[in-house]
Design an enzyme around this catalytic site. Structure first.
Site, PDB file in Angstrom:
ATOM      1  N   PHE A 110      78.705  44.021  69.469  1.00  0.00           N
ATOM      2  CA  PHE A 110      79.939  43.243  69.530  1.00  0.00           C
ATOM      3  C   PHE A 110      81.146  44.043  69.051  1.00  0.00           C
ATOM      4  CE2 PHE A 110      82.678  39.837  67.563  1.00  0.00           C
ATOM      5  CZ  PHE A 110      83.144  39.329  68.775  1.00  0.00           C
ATOM      6  N   VAL A 111      81.016  44.714  67.920  1.00  0.00           N
ATOM      7  CA  VAL A 111      82.122  45.514  67.393  1.00  0.00           C
ATOM      8  C   VAL A 111      82.117  46.918  68.004  1.00  0.00           C
ATOM      9  CG1 VAL A 111      83.111  46.564  65.321  1.00  0.00           C
ATOM     10  CG2 VAL A 111      82.237  44.216  65.234  1.00  0.00           C
TER      11      VAL A 111
ATOM     12  N   ALA B  83      73.278  48.471  62.663  1.00  0.00           N
ATOM     13  CA  ALA B  83      72.657  47.974  61.430  1.00  0.00           C
ATOM     14  C   ALA B  83      71.582  46.967  61.790  1.00  0.00           C
ATOM     15  CB  ALA B  83      73.695  47.311  60.535  1.00  0.00           C
ATOM     16  N   ARG B  84      70.695  46.747  60.844  1.00  0.00           N
ATOM     17  CA  ARG B  84      69.841  45.553  60.911  1.00  0.00           C
ATOM     18  C   ARG B  84      70.701  44.426  60.365  1.00  0.00           C
ATOM     19  NH1 ARG B  84      65.928  42.261  58.208  1.00  0.00           N
ATOM     20  NH2 ARG B  84      64.253  41.707  59.650  1.00  0.00           N
TER      21      ARG B  84
ATOM     22  N   TYR C 104      70.379  41.604  52.847  1.00  0.00           N
ATOM     23  CA  TYR C 104      71.344  42.287  53.712  1.00  0.00           C
ATOM     24  C   TYR C 104      72.487  42.864  52.887  1.00  0.00           C
ATOM     25  CZ  TYR C 104      75.056  42.829  57.214  1.00  0.00           C
ATOM     26  OH  TYR C 104      76.081  43.311  57.995  1.00  0.00           O
TER      27      TYR C 104
ATOM     28  N   LYS D 195      73.514  46.884  52.177  1.00  0.00           N
ATOM     29  CA  LYS D 195      74.826  47.446  52.485  1.00  0.00           C
ATOM     30  C   LYS D 195      75.445  48.111  51.255  1.00  0.00           C
ATOM     31  CE  LYS D 195      75.751  46.518  56.885  1.00  0.00           C
ATOM     32  NZ  LYS D 195      76.178  47.549  57.865  1.00  0.00           N
TER      33      LYS D 195
ATOM     34  N   ARG E  12      71.126  52.280  70.977  1.00  0.00           N
ATOM     35  CA  ARG E  12      69.919  52.061  70.204  1.00  0.00           C
ATOM     36  C   ARG E  12      68.976  51.068  70.856  1.00  0.00           C
ATOM     37  NH1 ARG E  12      68.374  49.292  65.375  1.00  0.00           N
ATOM     38  NH2 ARG E  12      70.307  48.162  65.283  1.00  0.00           N
TER      39      ARG E  12
END
Length: 320
Positions: free
Chosen positions: A11-12, A71-72, A141, A145, A33
């Site tokens: 999305f980003v 990222a996950r 999460y 980070k 990925r």
């Protein structure tokens, strides 16, 4: 200059690629990925999963910068037996593996898209998270980070590669999915919602504003080795957000003024405490450091971004 974008079909990340491609000074290189079937008109390298074993050497060749979006991601109902281990594998070990290889390849700047969850889960209605707060992540999460951020700053000290951390709150825009998309579907169908008496305050960031900040952080000298919070500069209650999304859709929101206490009790009975927190609690970010140090301002207003998001949703419904 070449810039590697990880999560380039996300999305980003996909929006970052578009902006790099439109720039006169940048050429995007894609680290794809999960969607190898996606065809894109830019140089790319298929890397595989984000892990400590990933080989980024081909993608990093001649790159000046990395924008690390992959990222996950956070999920509400994680099915992993050990969620923290799974998040650490991708978001910590995978990120630091990429960053070490980037430093070895001569990359000058590494922009890491982190999360406001590093700061914590909520503020009060009248307080803000700032970039200088002591981190207080509450879930796996957010913890992953934060650990990645700390590892990146250690690597920056060891290698001289500049690191920039951006912590966005909820990101929305054309093509948004998950809960924001569900909210638009409910409003579009005229479903009565019990959220007409919520007076919290929450910060959001339009994808176009976040991408503009990322582009600024790629080049601004003052961004080096700093943490920035992202936001639209206007905070909304859940009730206000629903009304304004409804207006953007041309479907006035049908909101029932159910007291927050009853909503919280019902959510507790249903085992949905986290959802109730997001709907009823406040989460505000202070972007003054981002504005002062970088001279940055959100380029798009909340209403403009909501209109663009709603129009993309309506177009997708009409074409399906």
């Amino acid at each position: 200059m070449k810039g590697l974008v990880t999560g380039a079909t996300g999305f980003v990340g996909s929006a970052v690629v578009e902006h790099l491609a439109a720039s006169s000074s940048w050429q995007p290189v894609l680290g794809l990925r999960r969607k190898p079937e996606v065809t894109m008109a830019y140089p790319w390298a298929l890397i595989g999963e984000l892990s400590s074993e990933s080989d980024w050497s081909e993608a990093l060749r001649d790159c000046s910068a990395v924008v690390h979006c992959a990222a996950r991601v956070h999920v509400m109902d994680d099915t992993e037996a050990d969620p923290l281990a799974a998040f650490r594998s991708a978001n910590v070990q995978g990120t630091l593996n990429l960053a070490r290889q980037a430093a070895q390849a001569g990359v000058a700047r590494f922009v890491f898209i982190s999360s406001i969850k590093v700061n914590g889960e909520q503020t009060t209605r009248d307080t803000f998270f700032t970039a200088e707060d002591e981190p207080a992540p509450r879930d796996p999460y957010g913890i992953s980070k934060l650990e990645a951020e700390r590892g990146l700053f250690v690597l920056a000290e060891e290698t001289g590669m500049e690191v920039v951390i951006i912590r966005p709150p909820l990101v929305y825009g054309p093509g948004v999915r998950a809960n924001f998309a569900s909210m638009m579907r409910w409003l579009d169908k005229g479903v009565p919602l019990p959220f007409g008496a919520i007076h919290n305050r929450r910060s959001l960031v339009a994808r176009s504003n976040l991408v503009d900040l990322i582009m600024t952080c790629l080049e601004h000298p003052a961004a080096a080795n700093q943490v920035f919070l992202a936001g639209d500069g206007e905070d909304l209650s859940t009730t206000q957000l629903l009304h304004r999304v409804g207006q953007a859709l041309g479907k006035p929101a049908r909101l029932l003024p159910i007291p927050i206490k009853l909503l919280e009790i019902a959510a507790g009975v249903a085992g949905k405490h986290a959802i109730a927190q997001r709907l009823c609690g406040s989460l505000r970010v202070d972007i003054s450091k981002t504005q002062k140090l970088l001279g940055w301002r959100p380029q798009v207003s909340v209403d403009q971004a909501l209109n663009e998001t709603a129009q993309a949703y309506l177009n997708s419904q009409n074409s399906s």
